[in-house]
Design a protein around this motif. Structure first.
Motif, mmCIF file in Angstrom:
data_model
loop_
_atom_site.group_PDB
_atom_site.id
_atom_site.type_symbol
_atom_site.label_atom_id
_atom_site.label_comp_id
_atom_site.label_asym_id
_atom_site.label_seq_id
_atom_site.Cartn_x
_atom_site.Cartn_y
_atom_site.Cartn_z
ATOM 1 N N HIS A 60 42.505 45.282 36.358
ATOM 2 C CA HIS A 60 41.320 46.101 36.632
ATOM 3 C C HIS A 60 40.061 45.237 36.698
ATOM 4 C CE1 HIS A 60 38.692 49.639 36.538
ATOM 5 N NE2 HIS A 60 37.968 48.981 35.649
ATOM 6 N N CYS A 61 39.986 44.206 35.871
ATOM 7 C CA CYS A 61 38.806 43.335 35.874
ATOM 8 C C CYS A 61 38.633 42.677 37.237
ATOM 9 C CB CYS A 61 38.932 42.277 34.782
ATOM 10 S SG CYS A 61 38.963 42.928 33.095
ATOM 11 N N ALA A 62 39.707 42.065 37.736
ATOM 12 C CA ALA A 62 39.642 41.395 39.034
ATOM 13 C C ALA A 62 39.399 42.390 40.159
ATOM 14 C CB ALA A 62 40.936 40.629 39.286
ATOM 15 N N GLU A 63 40.082 43.523 40.107
ATOM 16 C CA GLU A 63 39.933 44.526 41.167
ATOM 17 C C GLU A 63 38.507 45.051 41.237
ATOM 18 O OE1 GLU A 63 44.495 46.308 41.114
ATOM 19 O OE2 GLU A 63 42.984 47.126 39.769
ATOM 20 N N THR A 64 37.861 45.208 40.082
ATOM 21 C CA THR A 64 36.476 45.675 40.057
ATOM 22 C C THR A 64 35.555 44.686 40.773
ATOM 23 O OG1 THR A 64 36.828 46.875 37.978
ATOM 24 C CG2 THR A 64 34.552 46.314 38.546
ATOM 25 N N ILE A 65 35.742 43.413 40.479
ATOM 26 C CA ILE A 65 34.895 42.386 41.101
ATOM 27 C C ILE A 65 35.191 42.262 42.592
ATOM 28 C CG2 ILE A 65 34.352 39.927 41.147
ATOM 29 C CD1 ILE A 65 33.192 41.557 38.761
ATOM 30 N N PHE A 66 36.455 42.204 42.951
ATOM 31 C CA PHE A 66 36.814 42.037 44.365
ATOM 32 C C PHE A 66 36.341 43.229 45.199
ATOM 33 C CE2 PHE A 66 40.755 39.411 42.924
ATOM 34 C CZ PHE A 66 39.936 38.327 42.651
ATOM 35 N N SER A 67 36.486 44.435 44.669
ATOM 36 C CA SER A 67 36.043 45.632 45.391
ATOM 37 C C SER A 67 34.531 45.637 45.556
ATOM 38 C CB SER A 67 36.488 46.896 44.656
ATOM 39 O OG SER A 67 37.894 47.007 44.631
ATOM 40 N N ALA A 68 33.831 45.233 44.516
ATOM 41 C CA ALA A 68 32.367 45.203 44.582
ATOM 42 C C ALA A 68 31.890 44.182 45.612
ATOM 43 C CB ALA A 68 31.785 44.877 43.209
ATOM 44 N N LEU A 69 32.547 43.037 45.662
ATOM 45 C CA LEU A 69 32.158 42.017 46.639
ATOM 46 C C LEU A 69 32.508 42.446 48.058
ATOM 47 C CD1 LEU A 69 33.134 38.738 44.775
ATOM 48 C CD2 LEU A 69 30.832 39.504 45.380
ATOM 49 N N GLN A 70 33.583 43.184 48.187
ATOM 50 C CA GLN A 70 33.937 43.673 49.514
ATOM 51 C C GLN A 70 32.877 44.658 50.022
ATOM 52 O OE1 GLN A 70 37.872 43.694 51.077
ATOM 53 N NE2 GLN A 70 37.910 45.912 51.020
ATOM 54 N N ALA A 71 32.364 45.454 49.100
ATOM 55 C CA ALA A 71 31.322 46.420 49.471
ATOM 56 C C ALA A 71 29.965 45.738 49.661
ATOM 57 C CB ALA A 71 31.211 47.504 48.402
ATOM 58 N N THR A 72 29.682 44.746 48.801
ATOM 59 C CA THR A 72 28.390 44.043 48.851
ATOM 60 C C THR A 72 28.613 42.556 48.619
ATOM 61 O OG1 THR A 72 27.421 46.033 47.804
ATOM 62 C CG2 THR A 72 26.003 44.080 47.981
ATOM 63 N N PRO A 73 28.930 41.821 49.668
ATOM 64 C CA PRO A 73 29.229 40.384 49.510
ATOM 65 C C PRO A 73 28.070 39.559 48.973
ATOM 66 C CG PRO A 73 29.961 41.194 51.658
ATOM 67 C CD PRO A 73 29.111 42.262 51.052
ATOM 68 N N THR A 74 26.868 40.090 49.073
ATOM 69 C CA THR A 74 25.689 39.341 48.622
ATOM 70 C C THR A 74 25.410 39.518 47.127
ATOM 71 O OG1 THR A 74 24.301 41.209 49.319
ATOM 72 C CG2 THR A 74 24.587 39.401 50.890
ATOM 73 N N LEU A 75 26.329 40.116 46.402
ATOM 74 C CA LEU A 75 26.147 40.298 44.959
ATOM 75 C C LEU A 75 25.982 38.960 44.251
ATOM 76 C CD1 LEU A 75 28.575 43.119 43.736
ATOM 77 C CD2 LEU A 75 26.103 42.986 43.359
ATOM 78 N N THR A 76 26.639 37.926 44.767
ATOM 79 C CA THR A 76 26.553 36.624 44.125
ATOM 80 C C THR A 76 26.649 35.504 45.138
ATOM 81 O OG1 THR A 76 27.401 35.290 42.283
ATOM 82 C CG2 THR A 76 29.040 36.365 43.683
ATOM 83 N N LYS A 77 26.058 34.355 44.785
ATOM 84 C CA LYS A 77 26.172 33.172 45.632
ATOM 85 C C LYS A 77 27.510 32.478 45.416
ATOM 86 C CE LYS A 77 21.195 32.354 45.066
ATOM 87 N NZ LYS A 77 20.201 31.447 44.426
ATOM 88 N N THR A 78 28.011 32.562 44.168
ATOM 89 C CA THR A 78 29.239 31.847 43.815
ATOM 90 C C THR A 78 30.130 32.719 42.945
ATOM 91 O OG1 THR A 78 27.987 29.763 43.791
ATOM 92 C CG2 THR A 78 30.189 29.742 42.805
ATOM 93 N N LEU A 79 31.375 32.827 43.333
ATOM 94 C CA LEU A 79 32.391 33.471 42.499
ATOM 95 C C LEU A 79 33.333 32.382 42.006
ATOM 96 C CD1 LEU A 79 34.111 35.857 41.366
ATOM 97 C CD2 LEU A 79 35.277 35.909 43.596
ATOM 98 N N VAL A 80 33.417 32.229 40.687
ATOM 99 C CA VAL A 80 34.380 31.300 40.098
ATOM 100 C C VAL A 80 35.531 32.125 39.530
ATOM 101 C CG1 VAL A 80 34.806 29.504 38.382
ATOM 102 C CG2 VAL A 80 32.551 29.672 39.479
ATOM 103 N N ILE A 81 36.730 31.879 40.039
ATOM 104 C CA ILE A 81 37.936 32.486 39.463
ATOM 105 C C ILE A 81 38.583 31.407 38.620
ATOM 106 C CG2 ILE A 81 40.108 33.666 39.925
ATOM 107 C CD1 ILE A 81 39.067 34.400 42.683
ATOM 108 N N CYS A 82 38.625 31.619 37.315
ATOM 109 C CA CYS A 82 39.099 30.538 36.452
ATOM 110 C C CYS A 82 40.324 30.958 35.648
ATOM 111 C CB CYS A 82 37.986 30.039 35.534
ATOM 112 S SG CYS A 82 37.362 31.230 34.344
ATOM 113 N N GLY A 83 41.151 29.968 35.360
ATOM 114 C CA GLY A 83 42.334 30.196 34.537
ATOM 115 C C GLY A 83 43.504 29.327 34.948
ATOM 116 N N GLY A 84 43.998 28.559 34.010
ATOM 117 C CA GLY A 84 45.191 27.758 34.236
ATOM 118 C C GLY A 84 46.420 28.501 33.753
#
Length: 260
Positions: A37-61
């Motif tokens: 749900h965390c990732a889906e919330t961010i991805f959906s928001a960016l799809q609706a408004t790509p200008t929400l952020t200059k940089t998206l960092v997806i982190c995790g090894g």
């Protein structure tokens, strides 16, 4: 106090919901976890408004929780077909595949959102350290604002890790904790069931693991010789644990056996 009320009290403290909505920031850091749900919330928001952020960092090894992410993908009616292609991948790479396959990633990038994949971090402290390292290595300017998205049971610790990591910066980012939801339980007959709206309940923790995560966080947040604060392992800044949260933890610890 009822068991569910004690769990909810601690869970709300750990989620550290500084905002319940998205707004423009320089950088969004999405930490890998089994809570899709965390990732889906961010991805959906960016799809609706790509200008929400200059940089998206997806982190995790690959860490102790990575198998839970694989399992979440395998159980999902949307992503189960990816199961064979994600085994052995870092968490950030798994979420990147979800982003590329299920969202208009190309349009989001074309609108000016730079997507950075960080695959070395294996815990909350490393999420912060490796995020800063990769941003600096790519010569991305120090963000003025940074939204941190993490599994709600680890949100407060992750926030404290980022504050620790950037403590030496001349102008550190203004951090915002956005867990995307606050987990809550309620009593239904003889069982404890989820009391959250707008979240796929099948994608949440099983109750035993949730309780274990919640109870395991408080000792980590403590600023003593066994905790992660400056007086212990020094992984995070000092975190004040309210007396009522500490008392709830003591009551639950007398009832539940922790494995973390």
């Amino acid at each position: 106090m009822d068991t569910y009320a004690d769990i909810n009290l601690i869970a709300e403290f750990l989620a550290f919901e500084q905002t319940n909505h998205l707004f423009p920031v320089d950088c969004i850091v999405l930490c890998g976890s089994s809570i899709l749900h965390c990732a889906e919330t961010i991805f959906s928001a960016l799809q609706a408004t790509p200008t929400l952020t200059k940089t998206l960092v997806i982190c995790g090894g690959q860490g102790h929780s990575t198998p839970f992410l694989y399992n979440a993908i395998a159980k999902s009616p949307h992503y189960a077909y990816l199961r064979g292609s994600i085994e052995g991948l870092p968490e950030a790479s798994v979420l990147e595949i979800v982003f590329e396959r299920h969202y208009n990633a190309a349009a989001i990038k074309e609108a000016g959102c730079r997507v950075v994949i960080e695959t070395c971090s294996t815990n909350c402290g490393a999420n912060a350290i490796e995020t800063r390292r990769i941003l600096e290595s790519l010569r991305i300017a120090m963000p003025k604002s940074m939204l941190i998205v993490q599994d709600p049971t680890m949100s407060r610790r992750t926030y404290a890790s980022f504050q620790k990591c950037y403590a030496d910066a001349v102008c550190p980012p203004q951090f915002f904790s956005f867990p995307t939801f606050v987990p809550k339980l309620k009593q239904q007959d003889q069982d404890l069931v989820w009391d959250v709206q707008g979240v796929d309940l099948q994608g949440l923790w099983d109750r035993e693991r949730f309780t274990d995560l919640v109870l395991g966080e408080i000792p980590r947040l403590r600023d003593d010789e066994n905790g992660y604060g400056p007086g212990g392992k020094d992984f995070i800044i000092h975190v004040d644990i309210p007396a009522n949260v500490g008392a709830a933890w003591e009551r639950l610890s007398a009832t539940f056996r922790r494995t973390r």
